[in-house]
Design a protein around this motif. Structure first.
Motif, short mmCIF file in Angstrom:
data_model
loop_
_atom_site.label_atom_id
_atom_site.label_comp_id
_atom_site.label_asym_id
_atom_site.label_seq_id
_atom_site.Cartn_x
_atom_site.Cartn_y
_atom_site.Cartn_z
N GLU A 164 19.49 1.41 -1.27
CA GLU A 164 19.85 1.17 -2.43
C GLU A 164 19.65 2.16 -3.69
N ALA A 165 20.04 2.58 -4.31
CA ALA A 165 20.23 3.43 -5.53
C ALA A 165 19.85 2.54 -6.78
N VAL A 166 18.63 2.85 -7.30
CA VAL A 166 18.52 1.89 -8.58
C VAL A 166 18.26 3.02 -9.59
N ALA B 281 13.17 0.06 0.79
CA ALA B 281 14.54 0.60 1.09
C ALA B 281 15.47 0.58 -0.07
N GLU B 282 14.77 1.37 -0.87
CA GLU B 282 15.57 1.86 -2.25
C GLU B 282 15.01 2.88 -2.79
N PHE B 283 15.71 3.55 -3.89
CA PHE B 283 15.02 4.63 -4.47
C PHE B 283 15.44 4.67 -5.94
N THR C 275 12.25 8.82 -6.68
CA THR C 275 11.20 8.12 -5.81
C THR C 275 11.84 7.36 -4.92
N ILE C 276 11.44 7.86 -3.66
CA ILE C 276 12.27 7.19 -2.54
C ILE C 276 11.19 6.17 -1.78
N GLU C 277 11.56 4.97 -1.79
CA GLU C 277 10.72 3.72 -1.41
C GLU C 277 11.25 3.50 0.25
N LEU D 198 11.79 14.95 -4.84
CA LEU D 198 11.69 13.79 -4.11
C LEU D 198 10.19 13.41 -3.76
N ALA D 199 9.70 12.19 -4.14
CA ALA D 199 8.48 11.73 -3.77
C ALA D 199 8.61 10.39 -3.15
N PHE D 200 8.12 10.51 -2.05
CA PHE D 200 8.33 9.70 -0.83
C PHE D 200 7.09 8.58 -1.03
N HIS D 201 7.44 7.25 -1.11
CA HIS D 201 6.51 6.11 -1.13
C HIS D 201 7.13 5.25 -0.15
N THR D 202 6.45 3.96 -0.24
CA THR D 202 6.88 2.89 0.55
C THR D 202 6.41 1.67 -0.16
#
Length: 294
Positions: free
Chosen positions: A237-239, A209-211, A262-264, A202-206
């Motif tokens: 939201e899962a994309v 509010a989606e991934f 990728t978690i935004e 899991l790579a955390f970004h901003t």
């Protein structure tokens, strides 16, 4: 929340938190896995003894430093729960510890984070000012200190990004480099995966509010199941697919055919304000715990 740091999360704050973890918890192991362009250590934190190997990372992008803060808050809360034989979001910390070996690289891009938060050093001022069009405000800086976007550095569709990305030379953001894996920070992360063979990443970004959870139809069926779980616990939201290549998650899915995300975190403009930290952390914690479960 006592685990949250309500100040910009720079490299010095990371060092303080790592020192506290080392001093307080014998079961938390910290390793220097490489160095940035300017010689700052890139740290990996390990917690847990299980067979399933899960990896989280943050601050691939400099002005997304709030991801480092959120991940370190999770590390602190998780470590305290293990130490006290307690629960975290209703799940036994000892169960998570025994089932999963967790790896976290909280700050992939320490030079960039320092630039965004504290400004340029005398050694790099001229170079980064030129790439920043003479501006002294570095809040829009995503790249490493050499002006390369570390999340456009991986050898999977890199040529596509190189062809279509602007600018065509080192810059504050979006330049993928003159070749894949040209930057030490990107190399460190590739070598870490090749060495450790993580089962999930899991790579955390901003922000958004989606991934994102798919790449080139290489993701396994397990990815969809995890995506549904993450969506449920976080409200994000899962994309499945986006038109993007050469990222760490993309490379991981393509090469290993394992679940990568990728978690935004959060919404708004980077860097996200600290007023969002509590909400960002709630989502981070829920997703992290969900990722540690089978």
């Amino acid at each position: 929340m006592s685990f949250l740091c309500f100040r910009p999360y720079d490299f010095q704050q990371l060092l303080k938190d790592i020192s506290k973890l080392n001093n307080n918890y014998s079961f938390v192991h910290v390793y220097e896995i490489g160095k940035s362009v300017e010689g700052r250590p890139i740290w990996e934190i390990k917690i847990g003894e299980g067979e399933r190997k899960v990896h989280f990372n943050g601050s691939f992008h400099a002005n997304e430093w709030i991801t480092s803060s959120a991940l370190m808050s999770f590390v602190k809360e998780y470590a305290e729960a293990v130490d006290q034989d307690g629960e975290i979001e209703g799940v036994s910390s000892q169960f998570l510890f025994s089932e999963t070996a967790l790896s976290i690289v909280p700050m992939v891009n320490p030079d960039g984070v320092e630039l965004v938060i504290n400004g340029p050093s005398k050694a790099n001022a001229q170079q980064v000012m030129a790439m920043n069009h003479g501006l002294t405000d570095f809040s829009g800086w995503k790249a490493n200190i050499r002006g390369v976007d570390l999340n456009n550095q991986y050898p999977v569709g890199w040529e596509i990004e190189k062809e279509r990305k602007l600018p065509k030379s080192p810059a504050a953001r979006d330049y993928p480099g003159d070749r894949p894996l040209s930057e030490p920070e990107a190399i460190v992360m590739a070598e870490l995966q090749m060495r450790e063979q993580f089962d999930r990443v899991l790579a955390f970004h901003t922000q958004g509010a989606e991934f994102y959870w798919g790449y080139n139809n290489k993701e396994p069926e397990e990815s969809k199941q995890l995506a549904e779980r993450f969506e449920r616990v976080s409200g994000y939201e899962a994309v499945h697919f986006i038109d993007s290549h050469a990222g760490f998650k993309d490379w991981f899915i393509q090469e290993y055919e394992r679940p990568g995300f990728t978690i935004e975190l959060g919404k708004g403009c980077n860097p996200l304000p600290l007023t969002q930290l509590a909400a960002v952390y709630e989502a981070t914690r829920s997703i992290c715990i969900a990722a540690l479960l089978k």
